[in-house]
Write a protein that holds these residues in place. Sequence first.
Motif, PDB file in Angstrom:
ATOM      1  N   LEU A   1       0.815  -1.217   0.000  1.00  0.00           N
ATOM      2  CA  LEU A   1       0.000   0.000   0.000  1.00  0.00           C
ATOM      3  C   LEU A   1       0.848   1.267   0.000  1.00  0.00           C
ATOM      4  N   GLY A   2       2.030   1.217   0.574  1.00  0.00           N
ATOM      5  CA  GLY A   2       2.891   2.396   0.636  1.00  0.00           C
ATOM      6  C   GLY A   2       3.185   2.960  -0.748  1.00  0.00           C
ATOM      7  N   GLN A   3       3.453   2.101  -1.692  1.00  0.00           N
ATOM      8  CA  GLN A   3       3.745   2.548  -3.064  1.00  0.00           C
ATOM      9  C   GLN A   3       2.525   3.237  -3.669  1.00  0.00           C
ATOM     10  N   LEU A   4       1.334   2.715  -3.400  1.00  0.00           N
ATOM     11  CA  LEU A   4       0.106   3.323  -3.915  1.00  0.00           C
ATOM     12  C   LEU A   4      -0.137   4.692  -3.286  1.00  0.00           C
ATOM     13  N   ILE A   5       0.152   4.792  -1.999  1.00  0.00           N
ATOM     14  CA  ILE A   5      -0.024   6.068  -1.289  1.00  0.00           C
ATOM     15  C   ILE A   5       0.919   7.122  -1.868  1.00  0.00           C
ATOM     16  N   ILE A   6       2.180   6.745  -2.031  1.00  0.00           N
ATOM     17  CA  ILE A   6       3.156   7.694  -2.568  1.00  0.00           C
ATOM     18  C   ILE A   6       2.768   8.125  -3.974  1.00  0.00           C
ATOM     19  N   ALA A   7       2.284   7.195  -4.784  1.00  0.00           N
ATOM     20  CA  ALA A   7       1.860   7.545  -6.144  1.00  0.00           C
ATOM     21  C   ALA A   7       0.761   8.604  -6.103  1.00  0.00           C
ATOM     22  N   GLU A   8      -0.184   8.466  -5.192  1.00  0.00           N
ATOM     23  CA  GLU A   8      -1.270   9.446  -5.063  1.00  0.00           C
ATOM     24  C   GLU A   8      -0.737  10.804  -4.603  1.00  0.00           C
ATOM     25  N   VAL A   9       0.201  10.786  -3.659  1.00  0.00           N
ATOM     26  CA  VAL A   9       0.789  12.048  -3.194  1.00  0.00           C
ATOM     27  C   VAL A   9       1.572  12.706  -4.324  1.00  0.00           C
ATOM     28  N   PHE A  10       2.279  11.926  -5.136  1.00  0.00           N
ATOM     29  CA  PHE A  10       3.011  12.480  -6.281  1.00  0.00           C
ATOM     30  C   PHE A  10       2.049  13.152  -7.267  1.00  0.00           C
ATOM     31  N   ILE A  11       0.924  12.531  -7.536  1.00  0.00           N
ATOM     32  CA  ILE A  11      -0.071  13.131  -8.440  1.00  0.00           C
ATOM     33  C   ILE A  11      -0.534  14.473  -7.880  1.00  0.00           C
ATOM     34  N   PHE A  12      -0.814  14.501  -6.592  1.00  0.00           N
ATOM     35  CA  PHE A  12      -1.205  15.761  -5.964  1.00  0.00           C
ATOM     36  C   PHE A  12      -0.075  16.783  -6.068  1.00  0.00           C
ATOM     37  N   ALA A  13       1.152  16.358  -5.753  1.00  0.00           N
ATOM     38  CA  ALA A  13       2.298  17.272  -5.772  1.00  0.00           C
ATOM     39  C   ALA A  13       2.427  17.939  -7.135  1.00  0.00           C
ATOM     40  N   ARG A  14       2.360  17.153  -8.173  1.00  0.00           N
ATOM     41  CA  ARG A  14       2.490  17.720  -9.519  1.00  0.00           C
ATOM     42  C   ARG A  14       1.351  18.690  -9.824  1.00  0.00           C
ATOM     43  N   SER A  15       0.159  18.417  -9.277  1.00  0.00           N
ATOM     44  CA  SER A  15      -0.987  19.295  -9.536  1.00  0.00           C
ATOM     45  C   SER A  15      -0.806  20.683  -8.931  1.00  0.00           C
ATOM     46  N   ILE A  16       0.064  20.784  -7.921  1.00  0.00           N
ATOM     47  CA  ILE A  16       0.324  22.096  -7.310  1.00  0.00           C
ATOM     48  C   ILE A  16       1.703  22.636  -7.688  1.00  0.00           C
ATOM     49  N   GLY A  17       2.352  21.994  -8.655  1.00  0.00           N
ATOM     50  CA  GLY A  17       3.631  22.487  -9.154  1.00  0.00           C
ATOM     51  C   GLY A  17       4.848  22.026  -8.389  1.00  0.00           C
ATOM     52  N   VAL A  18       4.710  21.018  -7.528  1.00  0.00           N
ATOM     53  CA  VAL A  18       5.859  20.471  -6.804  1.00  0.00           C
ATOM     54  C   VAL A  18       6.447  19.343  -7.637  1.00  0.00           C
ATOM     55  N   ASN A  19       7.710  19.499  -8.021  1.00  0.00           N
ATOM     56  CA  ASN A  19       8.388  18.509  -8.857  1.00  0.00           C
ATOM     57  C   ASN A  19       9.584  17.854  -8.181  1.00  0.00           C
ATOM     58  N   PHE A  20      10.034  18.402  -7.092  1.00  0.00           N
ATOM     59  CA  PHE A  20      11.171  17.866  -6.362  1.00  0.00           C
ATOM     60  C   PHE A  20      10.712  17.533  -4.950  1.00  0.00           C
ATOM     61  N   ILE A  21      10.848  16.269  -4.594  1.00  0.00           N
ATOM     62  CA  ILE A  21      10.370  15.824  -3.286  1.00  0.00           C
ATOM     63  C   ILE A  21      11.532  15.231  -2.515  1.00  0.00           C
ATOM     64  N   PHE A  22      11.611  15.606  -1.267  1.00  0.00           N
ATOM     65  CA  PHE A  22      12.588  14.995  -0.381  1.00  0.00           C
ATOM     66  C   PHE A  22      11.850  14.402   0.796  1.00  0.00           C
ATOM     67  N   LEU A  23      12.536  13.590   1.567  1.00  0.00           N
ATOM     68  CA  LEU A  23      11.955  13.023   2.777  1.00  0.00           C
ATOM     69  C   LEU A  23      13.070  12.743   3.760  1.00  0.00           C
ATOM     70  N   LYS A  24      12.655  12.574   5.001  1.00  0.00           N
ATOM     71  CA  LYS A  24      13.566  12.175   6.066  1.00  0.00           C
ATOM     72  C   LYS A  24      13.036  10.863   6.608  1.00  0.00           C
ATOM     73  N   VAL A  25      13.919   9.901   6.804  1.00  0.00           N
ATOM     74  CA  VAL A  25      13.494   8.591   7.274  1.00  0.00           C
ATOM     75  C   VAL A  25      14.484   8.078   8.308  1.00  0.00           C
ATOM     76  N   SER A  26      13.947   7.438   9.331  1.00  0.00           N
ATOM     77  CA  SER A  26      14.784   6.826  10.352  1.00  0.00           C
ATOM     78  C   SER A  26      15.598   5.698   9.728  1.00  0.00           C
ATOM     79  N   PRO A  27      16.881   5.605  10.052  1.00  0.00           N
ATOM     80  CA  PRO A  27      17.685   4.501   9.516  1.00  0.00           C
ATOM     81  C   PRO A  27      17.172   3.141   9.996  1.00  0.00           C
ATOM     82  N   ASP A  28      16.378   3.130  11.056  1.00  0.00           N
ATOM     83  CA  ASP A  28      15.779   1.895  11.568  1.00  0.00           C
ATOM     84  C   ASP A  28      14.581   1.447  10.734  1.00  0.00           C
ATOM     85  N   ASN A  29      14.045   2.328   9.908  1.00  0.00           N
ATOM     86  CA  ASN A  29      12.849   2.015   9.136  1.00  0.00           C
ATOM     87  C   ASN A  29      13.263   1.407   7.788  1.00  0.00           C
TER      88      ASN A  29
END
Length: 154
Positions: free
Chosen positions: A92-120
């Motif tokens: 499901l995580g991949q599907l969620i990210i795909a939906e967020v990417f679609i939204f991001a592009r709709s508002i003009g966001v083309n570069f996405i970064f994230l922070k993740v725990s090395p334990d994750n």
Amino acid sequence: MIQLVDYDEAYLALSGMWLRDEEIKKLTDSPDFTDQQQQDFFRSLPARKDYRIFGINYHGRKIGAAGLKNIEGEVGEYWGYIGEKELWGKGLGQLIIAEVFIFARSIGVNFIFLKVSPDNIRAIKLYEKIGFKMSGDLAGLRLMNIDIGGELDV
């Protein structure tokens, strides 16, 4: 089917429960918060242009939250979690990210970064599969980024 929906008070209450779970709290690097702080955050959302939050609906069930924060021009920071643990590891995580990417592009966001725990480890593997690249470390977290301005293959 995954849908990003309005983040309402029902999601707020569930988020309070999910993010107080010790395992989820550790994996998402969530700080302690009070109910009042959570309510104040929720009330601040309509006025914020730098933060977009969605509830995650899976076949009519509220399962988590995701969105973008620190939005500035073409850049935004992805974040998300599935609070219902029995749904972890189901793709499901991949599907969620795909939906967020679609939204991001709709508002003009083309570069996405994230922070993740090395334990994750599960999340890191997912992000790498999608195309995020490691770009450094910050305060004990891994930084990753992706350019979604071209064709998406999520």
